[in-house]
Design an enzyme around this catalytic site. Structure first.
Site, PDB file in Angstrom:
ATOM      1  N   ASP A 122       0.822  -1.208   0.000  1.00  0.00           N
ATOM      2  CA  ASP A 122       0.000   0.000   0.000  1.00  0.00           C
ATOM      3  C   ASP A 122       0.857   1.261   0.000  1.00  0.00           C
ATOM      4  O   ASP A 122       1.580   1.533   0.958  1.00  0.00           O
ATOM      5  CB  ASP A 122      -0.908  -0.013   1.228  1.00  0.00           C
ATOM      6  CG  ASP A 122      -1.963   1.081   1.193  1.00  0.00           C
ATOM      7  OD1 ASP A 122      -2.037   1.795   0.180  1.00  0.00           O
ATOM      8  OD2 ASP A 122      -2.706   1.214   2.173  1.00  0.00           O
ATOM      9  N   ASP A 172      -1.637   7.014  -6.753  1.00  0.00           N
ATOM     10  CA  ASP A 172      -1.981   5.974  -5.786  1.00  0.00           C
ATOM     11  C   ASP A 172      -2.244   4.653  -6.491  1.00  0.00           C
ATOM     12  O   ASP A 172      -3.204   4.533  -7.264  1.00  0.00           O
ATOM     13  CB  ASP A 172      -3.209   6.391  -4.971  1.00  0.00           C
ATOM     14  CG  ASP A 172      -3.568   5.355  -3.922  1.00  0.00           C
ATOM     15  OD1 ASP A 172      -2.670   4.947  -3.158  1.00  0.00           O
ATOM     16  OD2 ASP A 172      -4.736   4.932  -3.872  1.00  0.00           O
TER      17      ASP A 172
END
Length: 494
Positions: free
Chosen positions: A171, A372
């Site tokens: 992540d 992202d």
């Protein structure tokens, strides 16, 4: 005889011209060609993935693996939809249900990111916050939305010495790495055995006044050791002891003294993962423990079971002629995310009338553009999205309207066996020549079912924050060069 030959020649020429007129051609700078048939074929292949076969292959690889002294820290990334784990990989009846599941996770992810940024800037969320408490007084705000930790990409990491392999969520939007640990007060189901720190020669609990403990946003002292808490948007959390541990990445020498959480009380929907490997830009993230905090990754198409690759350390490959670079920016309010200097977008060869302020970080720390990998569909604020959508609609009047999930407002029904001409979409980074990233049609038109419905892969957000998701940078080599404050994209290099 000559007359027949002449007639045959004319008929052949006429047929060739007719075929040429029916076959769309790309107009440099203004249009590109979407291969509808190839895209729809991948939707069928995505449903045919067999996790049992993939699991047997993974076990064989781990049994035959030998210790080598590679200097490269490199990991394979597994897409959530193609995990080699029969008991954890969800099978979908059709591609439409797979799309809806992806979009639900995506919306939750975006809500959680925007709430994190809002809390960092304003000190609180716009909605009343719930509070989760842990022993000895740690409290953390639970932001709106669902868990960031569910993850779209997973990796296989060895923890401790001797190394115990674990699937971890990877992540770029988190700063604290953690793994479920024995003895568990409460642990969710995972694919691998829960990690036992007593079996590691290198596990060391961190003291209360250590630098990692001071860097943790939610930490407290208990029995002279540092305890942490990380909380995600749906109430998922990990609570436990902050420790220094050894991580083994691929075939490279182990990385020692990595600050990570050993979670004794964990709850959430983390699929098969035993924890999370944090790649954010904060002081506790995994890259911050390396000699170079930079990393490179390349994501394959979302509908293929092929694995992706992430390499840690400064870029080893020389830039290609097609490589596009832009500045890596930082927000004064939140260090977790990687902000880009996106200065404009073109559709069909025309630059859109987007005010610079709609893409910039303002003096309060709001707005800007982040990259992202955990978000799929890019989110753009109103001043950016509406000009893009309107220009794209204007350039696609020859296409038939289609249907799609509610997140999309621009969809088309494409003939299944055709190649279709569509407007080009280009990102502009910085000023001057060589700063234009031309997207492949698959980077901005997504199939949402197997019937030929495609949607423009951008969505409007009420937040001033813009998020460039993984659909827009799949099939590109992305370099996050932290040391030189640069991000680069090289198309079609995976």
């Amino acid at each position: 005889m000559a007359g027949l030959f002449h007639l045959f020649f004319l008929l052949s020429l006429s047929l060739s011209l007719s075929l040429a007129l029916c076959r769309p051609s790309e107009v440099p700078g203004t249009t590109t060609i979407l291969d509808v048939a190839a895209s729809l074929k991948k939707t069928t292949q995505a449903l045919a993935f067999d996790p049992h076969t993939a699991h047997r292959r993974l076990l064989d690889e781990e049994k035959t693996a030998t210790l080598r002294s590679s200097a490269t820290l490199s990991l394979q990334l597994y897409s959530r939809d193609f995990l080699p784990l029969p008991n954890f990989t969800t099978r979908h009846k059709d591609y439409e249900s797979l799309t809806l599941a992806r979009l639900r996770r995506d919306s939750d992810r975006v809500r959680s990111i925007t709430a994190m940024v809002g809390i960092a800037i304003n000190g609180s969320d716009s909605k009343p916050a719930k509070v989760a408490a842990m022993p000895d007084g740690i409290q953390g705000t639970i932001v709106s939305g669902s868990s960031q930790g569910i993850g779209e990409y997973f990796c296989r990491v060895g923890i401790g010495r001797p190394a115990k392999p674990q699937f971890l969520v990877l992540d770029t939007g988190s700063d604290v790495s953690w793994v479920q640990c024995l003895p568990c007060t409460d642990c969710y189901k995972q694919a691998d055995p829960i990690y036992d720190p007593t079996g590691s020669d290198t596990y060391t609990p961190l003291r209360c006044f250590s630098e990692p403990c001071r860097s943790a946003s939610n930490a407290a002292c208990r029995n002279a050791t540092c305890h942490y808490q990380v909380v995600y948007g749906d109430g998922s959390f990990s609570i436990g002891e902050l420790a220094a541990e050894t991580l083994t990445i691929g075939d490279a020498p182990p990385v020692e003294n990595v600050a990570m959480g050993c979670g004794f009380d964990n709850e959430g929907t983390f699929v098969a993962a035993g924890g999370l490997l944090a790649l954010g830009a904060g002081a506790l993230s995994f890259p911050s423990h390396l000699p170079s905090p930079s990393f490179t990754y390349c994501l394959v198409d979302r509908d293929t079971p092929d694995t992706s690759i992430i390499d840690f350390g400064p870029p080893t490959a020389q830039p290609e002629a097609s490589t596009i670079t832009t500045k890596l920016l930082r927000s004064k309010k939140i260090r977790t995310f990687y902000y880009l200097e996106l200065t404009g977008i073109s559709v069909g060869g025309t630059k859109l009338p987007i005010p610079p302020s709609a893409l910039a970080i303002d003096k309060d720390g709001s707005g800007g553009v982040i990259l992202d990998s955990g978000t799929a569909v890019s989110r753009l604020n109103k001043q950016v999205y509406e000009p893009l959508r309107d220009a794209f609609v204007k350039g696609t009047r020859h296409l038939s309207p289609g249907t799609g999930p509610g997140i999309f407002d621009t969809c088309y029904n494409m003939p299944p066996m055709k190649k279709m001409q569509v407007p080009s979409v280009v990102f502009h980074f910085g000023e001057g020549e060589g700063k234009e990233l031309r997207l492949r049609p698959n980077n901005f038109l997504l199939p949402v079912d197997s019937k030929g419905n495609f949607c423009l892969a951008f969505a409007k957000t009420p937040s001033p924050l813009n998020i460039i998701g993984n659909v827009q940078h799949q099939r590109m080599r992305v370099v996050i060069d932290v040391e030189n404050s640069v991000v680069s994209f090289t198309p079609n290099i995976c």
